[in-house]
Design an enzyme around this catalytic site. Structure first.
Site, short mmCIF file in Angstrom:
data_model
loop_
_atom_site.label_atom_id
_atom_site.label_comp_id
_atom_site.label_asym_id
_atom_site.label_seq_id
_atom_site.Cartn_x
_atom_site.Cartn_y
_atom_site.Cartn_z
N TYR A 332 -26.32 32.48 41.61
CA TYR A 332 -25.37 33.60 41.79
C TYR A 332 -24.49 33.44 43.02
O TYR A 332 -23.94 34.41 43.53
CB TYR A 332 -26.09 34.96 41.84
CG TYR A 332 -26.60 35.43 40.48
CD1 TYR A 332 -26.20 34.81 39.32
CD2 TYR A 332 -27.45 36.53 40.38
CE1 TYR A 332 -26.66 35.26 38.08
CE2 TYR A 332 -27.90 36.98 39.15
CZ TYR A 332 -27.51 36.33 38.01
OH TYR A 332 -27.96 36.79 36.81
N TYR A 549 -23.17 43.37 31.43
CA TYR A 549 -23.79 42.30 32.19
C TYR A 549 -23.84 41.02 31.36
O TYR A 549 -24.23 41.05 30.20
CB TYR A 549 -25.20 42.73 32.61
CG TYR A 549 -25.79 41.83 33.67
CD1 TYR A 549 -25.06 41.48 34.79
CD2 TYR A 549 -27.08 41.33 33.54
CE1 TYR A 549 -25.60 40.65 35.76
CE2 TYR A 549 -27.63 40.52 34.51
CZ TYR A 549 -26.88 40.17 35.62
OH TYR A 549 -27.41 39.37 36.58
N HIS A 550 -23.41 39.92 31.98
CA HIS A 550 -23.37 38.60 31.34
C HIS A 550 -22.26 38.46 30.31
O HIS A 550 -22.42 37.78 29.30
CB HIS A 550 -24.74 38.23 30.72
CG HIS A 550 -25.78 37.95 31.75
ND1 HIS A 550 -27.14 38.03 31.50
CD2 HIS A 550 -25.67 37.59 33.05
CE1 HIS A 550 -27.80 37.74 32.60
NE2 HIS A 550 -26.93 37.47 33.56
N HIS A 647 -20.39 36.25 35.26
CA HIS A 647 -20.74 37.36 36.16
C HIS A 647 -19.53 37.95 36.88
O HIS A 647 -19.55 38.14 38.11
CB HIS A 647 -21.77 36.90 37.18
CG HIS A 647 -23.12 36.63 36.57
ND1 HIS A 647 -23.43 35.43 35.98
CD2 HIS A 647 -24.22 37.40 36.44
CE1 HIS A 647 -24.66 35.47 35.53
NE2 HIS A 647 -25.18 36.67 35.79
CU LIG Z 1 -27.14 37.14 35.50
#
Ligand SMILES: [Cu+2]
Ligand SMILES: *[C@@H]1O[C@H](CO)[C@@H](O)[C@H](O)[C@H]1NC(C)=O
Ligand SMILES: *[C@@H]1O[C@H](CO)[C@@H](O)[C@H](O)[C@H]1NC(C)=O
Length: 705
Positions: A332, A549-550, A647
């Protein structure tokens, strides 16, 4: 509604001879199609053993039994007893054993898409119903998933439900439950978040509002992929790209652990061809990585689940090779390509050890990483309720002049990083009063140093998202940034995505009102387009699938935008169980959006300017190029760096409007920016725009040092 008694097993005691368990129809299946287009497959000489909801006696034939199944909103499966004429109605609630048996014929719901699948267009024939104030389209066998404003019991029919919607202020959508005879009224607040899905039990009711393509754009149908596109990049190619590579983790729809391989799909957006490949040779599970495209077109994918690993994708061979390990293991983190062609990365405590994830630089010339002891991560940490694990995630990084990096967020303050020597960090300005994790961020005008940011939430997850938006203007490295708050989005959005368009507007898709990982709760289906000149937002046609998300978005060379992904459940390791996963929020698919600029006011496709020749396809930063048009109607030109996304981060994308142009008939002599911090080396889409703002299809232009 009277609940019918469950009637036991289909003729188990009457079996003559031996029946064999089967998983596919051993004979030739036929199809029964209802007048609305709902399809049932009929498999002769087989039986479903297990409870029936109802047994209807005296039915004339197998197709008549299929028609009775169709008429019953509960019926997903049926069995016709050819000896007695009994028609058995069954649902999906009990597990049924499928066996051979010459006495029975099996009937099963068999539409193009299984029950529960999200849809963008009605797969059956729709009917119209004109109620008090509006005309409604009724799509049978489909449901709008999401909160109802009102549930009215004892409504006799779908048309009565449409009528009720018509007389309820603010009702634009409703759902009729054919089993419980309940009419679900959906309100304006929730209607931007309702997800349309296959479900035989319900009929969906929608105000027949025509999409105005010229102001709202248009979405394709859902394009289904073999893996969830958690990350994606467009493959650089001349004269224009044709493919996207998308990837998840070791699983198509799951992650967890560090498996040493990654599932990819190769999607050709020109032909529609899709294929899947497992990339194992780099021993790198690339889930939650940094991604940066190098000056030569290779794609550098760093860290993630195998947190120290790096992989390099080479577009000319279509192969991956392992790159050198990073000095610090990361997941991340964000990476960004620099004015000197190197790549800077920082943060990423989601994987590896937590904290202290200072910056390091990759040099493609020497194929090495160098840690920058002065590029400290501490100043850019957010304050997250989950702590350091999240606080250095997904920095909004922009390579800029003289090897510098501007850090625009998501923390409250903005910063300058220096990457030369041992590196440095200095405060640049104040962005906002709250952290905005997983907000959108894009350099929409590199020539003027303009960055647009919006949305995000103070904490990574379980945190209300913001509607706020800002324009940050940057000058020379080290000088203070200027932040202007611009009008809010209509919708708060956490986990949204942004694509800058050739005309400088930014399309913001997806995101949810409250950031909550692995959910579709309050996912905003209505995109908004921001115009930085008028500083206004315009709502676009809704997409079909929540992109939270994603999820990712990417600009394609024909000036459309791919929006896809969402989901990917944690199961611990490749042998883990997905029993606790909510598969309904997994979106191994995408849709392509045609923005309003592609349409004439009457909704027909606009005529595009056509680039017929480029004097060179690979030029040095600061060079002059000649762009020849096959028609003369091209007034402005822009470069947009070919993107990579995961992301809510797409640090490769940036728009460079071209301002120094000399027109000579169909030829346009264009002076490119002279600073590699503005024109970061790499592959760009070159767009020409007509006087009324219609973009050409892009030609690929490579900027080198
Ligand atoms: Cu993730
Ligand atoms: C809008 O998109 C749909 C689905 O791809 C397509 O069938 C239709 O032709 C498009 N309309 C226009 C005007 O492009
Ligand atoms: C470029 O950056 C280096 C170190 O970060 C600095 O010493 C140098 O003065 C800068 N050059 C310019 C032209 O700003």
């Amino acid at each position: 509604m009277v609940r019918l008694n469950t009637i036991k097993a289909t003729a188990v005691l009457l079996h003559i001879g031996v029946s064999t368990a089967i998983t596919a129809c051993p004979g030739a299946e036929t199809v029964y199609t209802s007048t609305e287009g709902v399809r049932y497959a009929i498999c002769p000489d087989t039986d479903y053993q297990g409870a029936s909801l109802q047994i209807i006696p005296g039915v004339a034939s197998t197709t008549a039994c299929a028609a009775r199944c169709e008429a019953d909103a509960r019926c997903a499966k049926g069995v016709f007893d050819t000896q007695t004429g009994d028609c058995h109605i069954k649902d999906n609630a009990v597990a049924l054993a499928w066996v051979t048996n010459g006495r029975f014929d099996v009937i099963r719901l068999n539409n193009n898409f299984p029950e529960g699948t999200n849809i963008a267009y009605c797969p059956f024939s729709q009917t119209s119903y004109t109620a008090v104030s509006a005309t409604y389209k009724i799509c049978p066998g489909t449901d709008y998933k999401g909160a109802s404003a009102q549930m009215v019991q004892g409504v006799a029919s779908v048309t009565a439900c449409a009528q009720l919607c018509g007389s309820t202020s603010g009702c634009k959508k409703a759902v009729y439950d054919n089993v419980a005879q309940v009419c679900h009224i959906k309100d304006t607040y929730n209607s931007a978040t309702l997800i349309w899905a296959m479900n035989k039990r319900f009929d969906s009711i929608t105000v027949d509002a025509k999409i105005n393509f010229a102001t709202q754009g248009n979405w394709t149908d859902i394009i289904r992929l073999p893996v969830i596109p958690v990350a994606a990049y467009v493959v650089p190619q001349f004269p224009e790209p044709t493919r996207m590579l998308v990837f998840s983790s070791w699983g198509d729809d799951t992650f967890g652990g560090a498996a040493g391989y990654t599932q990819f799909a190769d999607y050709n957006f020109k032909t529609g061809a899709v294929s899947q490949r497992t990339v194992a040779n780099t021993k790198h599970d690339m889930f939650c990585p940094g991604i940066s495209s190098l000056a030569d077109g290779r794609i550098l994918i760093t860290g993630g689940s195998n947190a120290e690993a790096t992989s390099l994708y080479n577009p000319s061979t279509n192969l991956f090779v392992r790159g050198p390990d990073m000095k610090i293991a990361r997941g991340y983190q964000t990476s960004t390509t620099l004015s000197n062609g190197k790549v800077f990365t920082i943060g990423g405590s989601y994987s590896g050890e937590r904290g202290g994830k200072n910056g390091e630089v990759y040099d493609p010339a020497t194929n090495t990483w160098t840690l920058l002891s002065g590029a400290l991560v501490e100043p850019i940490l957010t304050t997250d309720n989950e702590g350091i694990w999240r606080e250095d995630n997904h920095g909004w990084l922009f390579g800029w002049k003289n090897g510098s990096v501007f850090h625009a967020g998501p923390s409250i303050k903005q910063h300058w990083y220096g990457t030369i020597g041992t590196g440095s960090v200095a405060e640049a300005g104040m962005r906002d009063g709250d952290d905005a994790m997983c907000g959108i961020n894009v350099m929409y005008d590199a020539t003027a140093g303009k960055i647009f940011t919006a949305g995000g939430s103070p904490d990574y997850t379980n945190s209300d998202a913001t509607q706020r938006a800002h324009i940050t203007t940057i000058g020379n490295p080290g000088t203070p940034s200027t932040v202007e708050r611009v009008p809010d989005m209509t919708f708060p959005r956490g986990f949204a995505n942004a694509a800058v368009l050739p005309d400088g507007t930014t399309l913001v898709t997806g995101g949810q009102r409250r950031s909550l990982v692995f959910t579709d709760t309050d996912g905003i289906l209505t995109p908004e387009l921001f115009n930085p000149v008028t500083k206004t937002w315009t709502q676009m046609a809704p997409e079909a699938v929540a992109r939270n998300y994603h999820s990712v978005s990417l600009l394609l060379p024909d000036a459309t935008v791919w929006s896809g992904g969402g989901g990917l459940c944690y199961v611990g390791s490749p042998t883990g169980s997905d029993a606790k996963c909510d598969k309904s929020v997994d979106h191994a698919d995408g849709q392509i959006f045609s923005p309003p600029y592609l349409f004439n006011p009457d909704g027909t496709m606009a005529t595009r300017p056509v680039i017929s020749a480029l004097s060179a396809t690979s030029v040095k930063v600061g060079a002059t190029i000649t762009v020849t048009m096959s028609n003369n109607d091209a007034t402005t030109f822009s470069l947009i760096r070919i993107g990579s996304a995961t992301h809510s981060i797409n640090s490769d994308q940036r728009r460079v409007p071209l301002t120094d142009i000399t027109a000579n008939g169909a030829a346009h002599i264009i002076q490119l920016p002279t600073d590699g911090g503005v024109l970061i080396p790499g592959h760009y889409y070159l767009f020409a725009l007509s006087s009324n703002g219609v973009p050409s299809v892009a030609r690929t232009l490579q900027a080198t040092l």
